[in-house]
Design a protein around this motif. Structure first.
Motif, PDB file in Angstrom:
ATOM      1  N   HIS A  67       0.814  -1.219   0.000  1.00  0.00           N
ATOM      2  CA  HIS A  67       0.000   0.000   0.000  1.00  0.00           C
ATOM      3  C   HIS A  67       0.849   1.271   0.000  1.00  0.00           C
ATOM      4  CE1 HIS A  67      -3.150   2.849   0.962  1.00  0.00           C
ATOM      5  NE2 HIS A  67      -2.560   3.164   2.099  1.00  0.00           N
ATOM      6  N   HIS A 161       1.545  10.760   4.023  1.00  0.00           N
ATOM      7  CA  HIS A 161       0.785   9.500   4.108  1.00  0.00           C
ATOM      8  C   HIS A 161       1.667   8.370   4.625  1.00  0.00           C
ATOM      9  CE1 HIS A 161      -0.559   5.686   2.103  1.00  0.00           C
ATOM     10  NE2 HIS A 161      -1.715   6.040   2.633  1.00  0.00           N
ATOM     11  N   HIS A 165       1.365   6.346   8.208  1.00  0.00           N
ATOM     12  CA  HIS A 165       1.180   4.898   8.269  1.00  0.00           C
ATOM     13  C   HIS A 165       2.211   4.224   9.167  1.00  0.00           C
ATOM     14  CE1 HIS A 165      -2.053   3.122   5.997  1.00  0.00           C
ATOM     15  NE2 HIS A 165      -1.920   4.020   5.053  1.00  0.00           N
ATOM     16  N   TYR A 407      -6.399  13.537  -2.627  1.00  0.00           N
ATOM     17  CA  TYR A 407      -6.881  12.473  -1.728  1.00  0.00           C
ATOM     18  C   TYR A 407      -8.232  12.934  -1.184  1.00  0.00           C
ATOM     19  CZ  TYR A 407      -6.116   8.781   1.882  1.00  0.00           C
ATOM     20  OH  TYR A 407      -6.191   7.669   2.691  1.00  0.00           O
TER      21      TYR A 407
HETATM   22 FE   FE2 Z   1      -3.239   4.681   3.456  1.00  0.00          FE
END
Ligand code: FE2
Length: 460
Positions: A67, A161, A165, A407
């Motif tokens: 991801h 991002h 994470h 996003y």
């Molecule tokens: Fe994500």
């Protein structure tokens, strides 16, 4: 302290925006710093848990290794530059995470066989990295008139991002059996420390600025805009986070069994799941233990307690107090007795190791009050670092909110009245994410977050 760093912890990384424009070299360095740290996090795990799902509400570990680079190419290369990228099938598989309300909502996408093997994931990641690194140095990633590339939005979106994470990955790793994890070489456990003496400080009525002005930050997520000033009535707030020792008094007083301290919804959750103590605690032979990332320790009395919003609210009610609002947090952290506002609780200096417990300074908390040089103008400790701080404010857009082109679902999908705002930072929040306007949010019963709280009270 641990060695999980791409940079010397004493100097701040260069900002990826200088003189108003993207600094390509600084962005590339940040990308590489992120990728190196992510690789270290995955390397801490045994191969055997790669397809496991340590938190039932989230995807299995394999998803996240694909991801992170997948999101970066989807955002910058495909949405931003309008090109095809690496592998359309893998980019689709690795596109989105999940945040369902309960385990029934977490529909597995299939067993182990439904996911690519680790070798294929790593090949995909290498191909993504290659494209991104080339784009950061050579492609028109900052372009007026192209929404995803306006002020290099896509670049910052992918960089922040990945940094965010890394923290949520560590929440997951925290739930794995200790035997599945290897502590990085040279890393030592956090010191225990005694609880500091708790006291309250009165903050007179005044103003607080929430959100950011678009021209004053290198980047902000959509939920940070627009900046606005609010009036905050006088209130009192604890100078320290609630420690494990203080929370133990609530547990020992039977707090989890007494509906007076909980909302109906929260008490129903406690009963349905048999919640009797914070998720990070375990009880063995009558003794309380702390489940750390790599060790099971005697409960550290002086560390801030990590709890869900429901538990934090119940404790506060039991003490005759409440959680602070988002605006009260701002006033406590960034306001000053003289009426001005600061960039950080301690002033204008960028975050470094003397100001608080953040930026992967450790895997677990340290004693509350361990960073006097990080205290706010009112003498309030640990507002940034050592655990996110729950507020009583439901996550909602500020006036002028518009979803970000790179996003659009980032915040908008969570304006459902079911998430609460957290402020500050945890031990594993990257330095690049530390700014006054940054907002975090979680559901009130999600117990895995590195989130603590302090009590507040209204004043006449
Ligand atoms: Fe994500």
């Amino acid at each position: 302290m641990n060695s999980l760093h791409g940079t010397d912890p004493s100097d701040s990384p260069r900002s990826a925006r200088s003189a108003g424009a993207l600094d390509r070299q600084a962005a590339l360095e940040w990308y590489r710093r992120n990728r190196a740290r992510s690789a270290q996090l995955f390397d801490m795990l045994s191969e055997g848990c790669y397809f496991s799902r340590p938190i039932a509400l989230r995807n299995p570990i394999v998803f996240y290794e694909g991801h992170l680079p997948g999101f970066s190419v989807n955002t910058l290369i495909k949405k931003g530059l309008g090109r095809s990228a690496v592998d359309a099938r893998l980019e689709e598989i690795f596109a989105r995470g999940i945040d369902p309300e309960d385990e029934q909502g977490a529909t597995p996408r299939g067993g182990v066989g439904a996911w690519p093997g680790r070798h294929a994931v790593r090949q995909f990641a290498d191909a993504c990295d290659h494209l991104i690194e080339h784009a950061l140095l050579h492609d028109p990633v900052e372009r007026a008139g192209v929404p995803v590339l306006e002020r290099a939005e896509g670049v910052f979106t992918m960089l922040e991002h990945e940094a965010m994470h890394q923290e949520t990955l560590l929440y997951m790793w925290h739930r794995l059996p200790l035997a599945d994890k290897t502590r990085p070489v040279g890393d030592v456990p956090s010191p225990q420390g005694d609880p500091p003496a708790q006291r309250r400080v009165a903050i007179p009525g005044g103003t607080a600025t929430l959100g950011a002005r678009r021209d004053e930050v290198a980047f902000g997520w959509d939920n940070e805009f627009e900046a606005h000033v609010v009036h905050v009535p006088a209130f009192e707030i604890d100078v320290h986070d609630v420690t494990n020792a203080a929370f133990l008094e609530f547990v020992d007083a039977g707090g989890y069994g007494d509906p007076r301290w909980w909302t109906d919804e929260d008490f129903a959750w406690v009963q349905r799941h048999g919640v009797r103590h914070p998720q990070f605690w375990e009880q063995r032979d009558g003794a309380w233990l702390w489940r750390g990332q790599f060790d099971l320790l005697p409960l550290p009395a002086g560390w801030p307690v990590y709890v869900s919003h429901a538990e934090a609210s119940a404790f506060a009610r039991w003490r005759g107090a409440r959680l602070p609002t988002e605006a009260e947090f701002h006033r406590a952290a960034y306001g000053t007795p003289g009426g001005g506002e600061r960039s950080y609780p301690w002033g204008e200096a960028p975050p470094d190791r003397t100001r608080g417990h953040f930026d992967f300074a450790g895997w677990d908390p340290v004693a509350a009050g361990a960073f006097p040089a990080g205290a706010s103008a009112w003498g309030i400790h640990d507002l940034v670092g050592n655990g996110w701080e729950w507020t009583s404010t439901v996550f909602a857009p500020f006036d002028g909110f518009r979803p970000m082109p790179s996003y659009p679902e980032y915040s908008a999908e969570f304006f459902d009245g079911q998430h609460y705002v957290l402020k500050g930072a945890s031990p594993v929040t990257a330095r690049e994410l530390i700014r006054a306007s940054f907002r975090n949010w979680f559901r009130p019963h999600y117990p895995y977050v590195y989130a603590t709280f302090r009590c507040a009270r209204s004043l006449p």
